[in-house]
Design a protein around this motif. Structure first.
Motif, PDB file in Angstrom:
ATOM      1  N   ARG A 165       0.685  -1.054  -0.036  1.00 10.02           N
ATOM      2  CA  ARG A 165      -0.093   0.013   0.121  1.00 10.02           C
ATOM      3  C   ARG A 165       0.882   1.325   0.186  1.00 10.02           C
ATOM      4  N   ASN A 166       0.710   2.138  -0.933  1.00 10.45           N
ATOM      5  CA  ASN A 166       1.497   3.366  -1.049  1.00 10.45           C
ATOM      6  C   ASN A 166       0.684   4.259  -0.127  1.00 10.45           C
ATOM      7  N   ALA A 167       1.628   5.559  -0.200  1.00 14.41           N
ATOM      8  CA  ALA A 167       1.136   6.834   0.689  1.00 14.41           C
ATOM      9  C   ALA A 167      -0.234   7.305   0.486  1.00 14.41           C
ATOM     10  N   GLN A 168      -0.849   7.109  -0.526  1.00 15.90           N
ATOM     11  CA  GLN A 168      -2.116   7.589  -1.076  1.00 15.90           C
ATOM     12  C   GLN A 168      -3.296   6.628  -0.546  1.00 15.90           C
ATOM     13  N   GLY A 169      -2.546   5.301  -0.080  1.00 17.56           N
ATOM     14  CA  GLY A 169      -3.687   4.243   0.273  1.00 17.56           C
ATOM     15  C   GLY A 169      -4.152   3.196  -0.932  1.00 17.56           C
ATOM     16  N   GLN A 170      -3.319   3.413  -1.951  1.00 19.02           N
ATOM     17  CA  GLN A 170      -3.570   2.647  -3.059  1.00 19.02           C
ATOM     18  C   GLN A 170      -2.722   1.098  -3.176  1.00 19.02           C
TER      19      GLN A 170
END
Length: 246
Positions: free
Chosen positions: A212-217
């Motif tokens: 999961r990346n910082a944008q929640g994706q």
């Protein structure tokens, strides 16, 4: 996981038995020295994995593997043979491994762990789509390149990505354009590939993790390649359920 050893040579069976006994989580439940007895043992003991020799008196291991594939909830097949000329024929049997004798302990461990993971994921996929799961006939994908038609082993494929009217197959050795649609590929390889986005399918057995990346994706980390395919929000819960991730 329970293992059946099928080999007409007693010493070969004993050697595999000793090796399996040293691997935690696996045990040998039965042995057989021919195809007929092997089928009887499969019905009686319901093993998870069959370690199968190819060259045996009577029916050979390739023929037996075809019969095993027809069984309901069939065990995974791993070939153990002294002859490498059967490798191409083995592609058509849905075997999960091909080991050359003398089998080495580290190679056996690797392929057993692969069979364990594959068995679990395929079982979940089959429950979700029992009518089509694991009915794939092809073992290779055909791609047209500047060098002509190339055959890409399905085992090497990590994911398919659609872009307008083209589909790109990403595999261990690179990428190629295909003439097939994503929908056709999804229908044919149901149980082996899962849709994670409207434009992509990934190989279930090669998923190493969800990130999961910082944008929640969410992204999928796949074995042997650097690319991280994106998971759309509507598919995240399905992928987590498939992989038993909480």
């Amino acid at each position: 996981m329970d293992i059946l050893i099928v080999d007409d040579e007693p010493l070969a069976r004993q050697r595999l038995l000793r090796m399996v006994e040293k691997i935690e989580g696996f045990s040998v439940v039965s042995e057989a020295d021919n195809a007929e007895d092997a089928l009887i043992a499969i019905i009686a003991h319901d093993p998870d994995i069959v370690l199968l020799d190819i060259r045996m008196p009577g029916r050979d291991g390739l023929s037996l593997a075809q019969d095993i594939a027809e069984l309901e909830d069939a065990p995974a097949v791993i070939f153990c043979t002294a002859f490498d000329q059967y490798a191409l024929d083995a592609f058509g049997t849905n075997a999960v491994g091909y080991l050359l004798k003398p089998v080495k302990a580290e190679q056996l461990l690797q392929v057993l762990e692969k069979a364990k993971k594959l068995n679990k994921i395929q079982r979940v996929a089959a429950q979700k789509n029992p009518a089509t799961a694991l009915e794939t006939q092809r073992t290779h994908i055909t791609a047209k390149t500047r060098r002509g038609v190339e055959l890409i082993p399905l085992e090497d494929v990590r994911y398919f990505l659609a872009d307008h009217k083209y589909v790109t197959v990403y595999h261990r050795n690179g990428e190629h354009l295909l003439d097939e649609t994503l929908k056709e590929l999804e229908e044919e390889f149901s149980g082996r590939f899962v849709r994670i986005h409207r434009n992509s399918l990934v190989s279930i057995k090669h998923i190493e993790a969800l990130e999961r990346n910082a944008q929640g994706q969410y992204h999928v980390r796949l074995a042997d390649i650097e690319l991280r395919p994106i998971i759309s929000r509507r598919h995240v819960s399905d992928v987590k359920e498939l992989l038993k991730i909480i």
